[in-house]
Design an enzyme around this catalytic site. Structure first.
Site, short mmCIF file in Angstrom:
data_model
loop_
_atom_site.label_atom_id
_atom_site.label_comp_id
_atom_site.label_asym_id
_atom_site.label_seq_id
_atom_site.Cartn_x
_atom_site.Cartn_y
_atom_site.Cartn_z
N CYS A 294 -82.81 12.37 -14.38
CA CYS A 294 -81.66 12.72 -13.74
C CYS A 294 -80.38 11.96 -14.37
CB CYS A 294 -81.51 12.98 -12.34
SG CYS A 294 -79.90 13.35 -11.70
N CYS B 280 -84.31 26.05 -17.50
CA CYS B 280 -83.38 26.08 -18.34
C CYS B 280 -82.46 25.01 -17.87
CB CYS B 280 -82.86 27.38 -18.44
SG CYS B 280 -81.57 27.81 -19.71
N CYS C 12 -78.94 10.08 -11.18
CA CYS C 12 -79.49 8.98 -10.34
C CYS C 12 -80.81 8.54 -11.11
CB CYS C 12 -79.89 9.60 -9.00
SG CYS C 12 -81.29 10.96 -9.08
N CYS D 172 -80.68 13.29 -5.71
CA CYS D 172 -79.30 13.24 -5.47
C CYS D 172 -78.60 14.79 -5.19
CB CYS D 172 -78.65 12.34 -6.65
SG CYS D 172 -78.73 13.50 -8.14
N CYS E 166 -81.91 18.13 -8.70
CA CYS E 166 -82.47 16.96 -8.56
C CYS E 166 -82.77 16.82 -7.12
CB CYS E 166 -81.49 15.83 -8.94
SG CYS E 166 -82.29 14.33 -8.77
FE FE Z 1 -80.26 13.14 -9.48
#
Ligand code: FE
Length: 145
Positions: free
Chosen positions: A48, A120, A51, A100, A97
Site C-alpha cells: 500500500c 484491478c 501505509c 489504513c 487496504c
Molecule cells: Fe494501506
C-alpha cells in the site's frame, strides 16, 4: 491481521502526493495506462502506497489489458477489505487496504484461474518493493511475532 491505522484527512494530505490522495482517499480512478507499475514485471511485493501493508505478490500479477495493474489474488487473505467470493466479485467490489482503509481499486469475477478473480488496482495506490538480495535482506520491517 494487520494493525489498523487511522489518520485524519489532514494527516493523509501531508503523507500522500496530491495524485495519491485523489486515488487512496477520494477514490478517483487513475487514467487507464497511466500508472508506472502497470507494465512492471519485476519480482517483488506490491505494498500500500499509504501505509506499506503488503498487498500483492508479483507472482499473482497478470496482464489484463485493462490499463491497470491486475492480480488474481492478494498476498494474504486479510491484506484487503473487500475480498470477495467470485459471485459477489461479478458485481464489482471495492477493494480497500485492510490496514489504513485506503481505496485501492476494485475486484471483478472475470480473472484467470485458479481464483477467477481480477483485482484491478490503481498504480498510484501501490508501491513496489523489489525482491531482496541476501546482501541487503535486513530491513526495518518488524519481525513476525
Ligand atoms: Fe494501506
Amino acid at each position: 491481521m494487520p494493525e489498523k491505522i487511522s489518520k485524519t484527512e489532514e494527516e493523509w494530505r501531508e503523507i500522500l502526493s496530491p495524485e495519491q490522495y485523489r486515488v487512496l482517499r477520494e477514490k478517483i480512478t487513475e487514467d487507464a495506462g497511466s500508472g508506472k507499475l502497470y507494465r512492471l514485471e519485476d519480482t517483488g511485493v506490491y505494498v500500500c502506497a499509504a501505509c506499506g501493508n503488503e498487498l500483492f505478490s508479483s507472482e499473482a500479477k497478470f496482464d489484463s489489458g485493462s490499463g491497470w495493474p491486475s492480480f488474481w489474488r492478494t498476498i494474504a487473505e486479510d491484506a484487503v477489505d473487500g475480498s470477495p467470493d467470485v459471485e459477489s466479485a461479478l458485481r464489482k467490489t471495492e477493494v480497500l487496504c485492510a490496514r489504513c482503509g485506503g481505496h485501492l481499486g476494485h475486484v471483478f469475477g472475470d480473472g484467470p484461474q485458479p481464483t477467477g478473480l481480477r483485482y484491478c488496482i490503481n498504480s498510484l495506490a501501490l508501491s513496489f518493493v523489489g525482491e531482496e538480495t541476501p546482501e541487503n535482506s535486513i530491513t526495518s520491517r518488524e519481525a513476525p511475532a
